[in-house]
Design a protein around this motif. Sequence first.
Motif, mmCIF file in Angstrom:
data_model
loop_
_atom_site.group_PDB
_atom_site.id
_atom_site.type_symbol
_atom_site.label_atom_id
_atom_site.label_comp_id
_atom_site.label_asym_id
_atom_site.label_seq_id
_atom_site.Cartn_x
_atom_site.Cartn_y
_atom_site.Cartn_z
ATOM 1 N N ALA A 83 0.845 -1.206 0.000
ATOM 2 C CA ALA A 83 0.000 0.000 0.000
ATOM 3 C C ALA A 83 0.870 1.241 0.000
ATOM 4 C CB ALA A 83 -0.912 0.009 1.227
ATOM 5 N N ALA A 84 0.571 2.148 -0.912
ATOM 6 C CA ALA A 84 1.348 3.388 -0.991
ATOM 7 C C ALA A 84 0.644 4.360 -1.915
ATOM 8 C CB ALA A 84 2.750 3.098 -1.544
ATOM 9 N N GLU A 85 0.997 5.612 -1.775
ATOM 10 C CA GLU A 85 0.753 6.568 -2.849
ATOM 11 C C GLU A 85 1.925 6.364 -3.795
ATOM 12 O OE1 GLU A 85 -1.705 8.583 -3.561
ATOM 13 O OE2 GLU A 85 -2.866 8.087 -1.784
ATOM 14 N N SER A 86 1.635 6.154 -5.090
ATOM 15 C CA SER A 86 2.694 5.649 -5.976
ATOM 16 C C SER A 86 3.039 6.547 -7.163
ATOM 17 C CB SER A 86 2.281 4.264 -6.510
ATOM 18 O OG SER A 86 1.167 4.402 -7.377
ATOM 19 N N HIS A 87 2.312 7.676 -7.341
ATOM 20 C CA HIS A 87 2.561 8.434 -8.573
ATOM 21 C C HIS A 87 3.393 9.697 -8.314
ATOM 22 C CE1 HIS A 87 2.270 9.546 -12.637
ATOM 23 N NE2 HIS A 87 1.306 10.436 -12.522
ATOM 24 N N VAL A 88 4.542 9.770 -8.970
ATOM 25 C CA VAL A 88 5.503 10.868 -8.763
ATOM 26 C C VAL A 88 4.847 12.239 -8.992
ATOM 27 C CG1 VAL A 88 7.652 11.900 -9.618
ATOM 28 C CG2 VAL A 88 7.476 9.407 -9.356
ATOM 29 N N ASP A 89 4.061 12.377 -10.054
ATOM 30 C CA ASP A 89 3.452 13.693 -10.345
ATOM 31 C C ASP A 89 2.522 14.134 -9.219
ATOM 32 O OD1 ASP A 89 4.754 13.977 -12.795
ATOM 33 O OD2 ASP A 89 3.227 12.807 -13.833
ATOM 34 N N ARG A 90 1.770 13.191 -8.668
ATOM 35 C CA ARG A 90 0.868 13.550 -7.547
ATOM 36 C C ARG A 90 1.689 13.942 -6.318
ATOM 37 N NH1 ARG A 90 -4.894 11.604 -8.199
ATOM 38 N NH2 ARG A 90 -4.906 10.323 -10.053
ATOM 39 N N SER A 91 2.868 13.335 -6.154
ATOM 40 C CA SER A 91 3.696 13.674 -4.979
ATOM 41 C C SER A 91 4.240 15.092 -5.091
ATOM 42 C CB SER A 91 4.841 12.666 -4.806
ATOM 43 O OG SER A 91 5.950 12.952 -5.637
ATOM 44 N N ILE A 92 4.369 15.573 -6.328
ATOM 45 C CA ILE A 92 4.876 16.931 -6.526
ATOM 46 C C ILE A 92 3.789 17.941 -6.139
ATOM 47 C CG2 ILE A 92 5.666 18.584 -8.295
ATOM 48 C CD1 ILE A 92 6.969 16.060 -9.699
ATOM 49 N N SER A 93 2.524 17.607 -6.438
ATOM 50 C CA SER A 93 1.465 18.553 -6.055
ATOM 51 C C SER A 93 0.954 18.351 -4.632
ATOM 52 C CB SER A 93 0.296 18.538 -7.054
ATOM 53 O OG SER A 93 0.114 17.284 -7.598
ATOM 54 N N ASN A 94 1.148 17.155 -4.057
ATOM 55 C CA ASN A 94 0.617 16.923 -2.702
ATOM 56 C C ASN A 94 1.544 16.023 -1.874
ATOM 57 O OD1 ASN A 94 -0.935 16.734 -0.468
ATOM 58 N ND2 ASN A 94 -2.710 15.782 -1.445
ATOM 59 N N PRO A 95 2.715 16.563 -1.481
ATOM 60 C CA PRO A 95 3.703 15.704 -0.789
ATOM 61 C C PRO A 95 3.206 15.126 0.529
ATOM 62 C CG PRO A 95 4.535 17.973 -1.044
ATOM 63 C CD PRO A 95 3.211 17.924 -1.724
ATOM 64 N N MET A 96 2.349 15.872 1.266
ATOM 65 C CA MET A 96 1.968 15.408 2.608
ATOM 66 C C MET A 96 1.211 14.079 2.580
ATOM 67 S SD MET A 96 2.493 15.838 5.660
ATOM 68 C CE MET A 96 3.029 17.474 6.085
ATOM 69 N N GLU A 97 0.401 13.908 1.539
ATOM 70 C CA GLU A 97 -0.314 12.633 1.359
ATOM 71 C C GLU A 97 0.687 11.470 1.315
ATOM 72 O OE1 GLU A 97 -4.178 11.372 0.736
ATOM 73 O OE2 GLU A 97 -3.808 13.310 -0.219
ATOM 74 N N PHE A 98 1.841 11.729 0.727
ATOM 75 C CA PHE A 98 2.863 10.681 0.569
ATOM 76 C C PHE A 98 3.583 10.407 1.882
ATOM 77 C CE2 PHE A 98 3.044 9.717 -4.010
ATOM 78 C CZ PHE A 98 1.996 10.553 -4.400
ATOM 79 N N VAL A 99 3.779 11.479 2.676
ATOM 80 C CA VAL A 99 4.379 11.294 4.006
ATOM 81 C C VAL A 99 3.429 10.453 4.855
ATOM 82 C CG1 VAL A 99 5.131 12.469 6.112
ATOM 83 C CG2 VAL A 99 5.624 13.484 3.879
ATOM 84 N N MET A 100 2.131 10.794 4.799
ATOM 85 C CA MET A 100 1.153 10.095 5.646
ATOM 86 C C MET A 100 1.093 8.607 5.288
ATOM 87 S SD MET A 100 0.238 12.285 7.749
ATOM 88 C CE MET A 100 -0.941 11.239 8.601
ATOM 89 N N THR A 101 0.817 8.308 4.033
ATOM 90 C CA THR A 101 0.620 6.898 3.661
ATOM 91 C C THR A 101 1.943 6.121 3.651
ATOM 92 O OG1 THR A 101 -1.336 7.400 2.358
ATOM 93 C CG2 THR A 101 -0.190 5.351 1.829
ATOM 94 N N ASN A 102 2.942 6.691 2.988
ATOM 95 C CA ASN A 102 4.153 5.895 2.746
ATOM 96 C C ASN A 102 5.058 5.802 3.975
ATOM 97 O OD1 ASN A 102 2.962 5.940 0.277
ATOM 98 N ND2 ASN A 102 4.636 6.918 -0.823
ATOM 99 N N VAL A 103 5.100 6.884 4.768
ATOM 100 C CA VAL A 103 5.974 6.856 5.947
ATOM 101 C C VAL A 103 5.173 6.440 7.189
ATOM 102 C CG1 VAL A 103 7.664 8.112 7.324
ATOM 103 C CG2 VAL A 103 7.361 8.706 4.911
#
Length: 352
Positions: A83-103
């Motif tokens: 389980a992860a947020e997996s799309h690089v372009d989305r991480s550029i517009s919304n990094p916090m979502e990636f910190v929450m799910t992935n970390v």
Amino acid sequence: MKRILITGGAGFIGSHVVRLFVKKYADYQIINLDKLTYAGNLLNLTDIELYPNYKFIKGDITDADFISEIFQLEKPDAVIHLAAESHVDRSISNPMEFVMTNVIGTVNLLNAAKTLWKGNYGQNRFYHVSTDEVYGALGDEGMFTENTSYDPHSPYSASKASSDHFVRAYHDTYGLDVVISNCSNNYGSHHFPEKLIPLAINNIKNNKPVPVYGKGENIRDWLWVEDHARAIDAIFHGAASGDTYNIGGHNEWKNIDLIQLLCKIMDRKLGRESGESAQLITYVTDRAGHDLRYAIDSKKLQENLGWVPSLQFEEGLEKTVDWYLDNENWLQDVTSGNYQTYYKQQYEYNEQ
Ligand code: NAD
Ligand code: DAU
């Protein structure tokens, strides 16, 4: 019966891993835990949803209390964490979502596993599925090995690198049995059409511009998704505790060459004039911080665990195109609603 919790099993790679494990291991109870974000889709699993050794739980790995309850209730013997947020372009517009799910999501799972498995760490395995993007970008030469230093550039790869570090820290600090694999770009069926190959197939089919970032000179190392699932099976069962494996297809393609090949295949499949689909290629603004080249050295996996990729790229790409053309309903389902909003935000300012 061994109980395996697979997170992110309704996503692209996760659904292939769930399918492989459910079909191959009748003596494993597979518990698929997925939040069903825009990228998760139970339609990916209709062929196995009624198998007696399969169970689905909807839930969010960022919710620590929920995760702890699920571990107490389901008592998994092992975790395969995708389980992860997996799309690089989305991480550029919304990094916090990636910190929450992935970390945070990964640390929640590690904590729940550490509590449930206390006193039995040798018997229970936590397998973390990661990416080659943690290694950064290559120039014209060389390949990523398991010893390459981490050098992530995007919020996505930084969040995956951070989660990898946490997984290793739980091994070194608490003695948890962990394994990590870092894989290159996957392609195949059920791939969400925000990623290059399925997005291009969908756009070519609908006679829409095919957006190529920058000059199209970035290079990716593409692997058939079912080969990734086979590698995860081999590593889950064969790796030593604390070990890392790189997974890749020795299959480097410059983006523009890949898109040209895809256009040729699509011309043939759709009965178009040769060169017709290629007219849709549109160069657009480059991705910020765009890594130039990825290439994986998977010698360790091949030598230690006997894994080899099963498909040549041209054959895999043909199969992939066939799947998308045969699964119009799936494509319509995932490109309705929010996809249109995402597409407008990501691309429309680039189109004439
Ligand atoms: P995906 O985006 O297709 O699927 C991710 C899945 O995770 C979805 O089903 C989604 O619903 C679920 N999810 C997201 N947030 C969640 C949350 N908070 N709680 C529970 N579930 C949640 O991703 P993918 O391409 O299948 O990638 C799977 C894993 O493999 C990821 O960890 C990714 O970093 C890694 N990976 C992907 C590739 C690739 O080429 N796609 C290559 C190497 C590694
Ligand atoms: O390397 C593994 C990684 O591969 C995974 O960890 C990621 O989860 C996965 O999304 C993938 O990341 P990439 O950024 O390499 O994949 P993507 O399909 O987004 O892009 C592939 C290449 O194509 C990249 O160089 C950017 C380019 N591209 C992408 C899109 C979406 C375009 O030129 N145009 C596009 O519209």
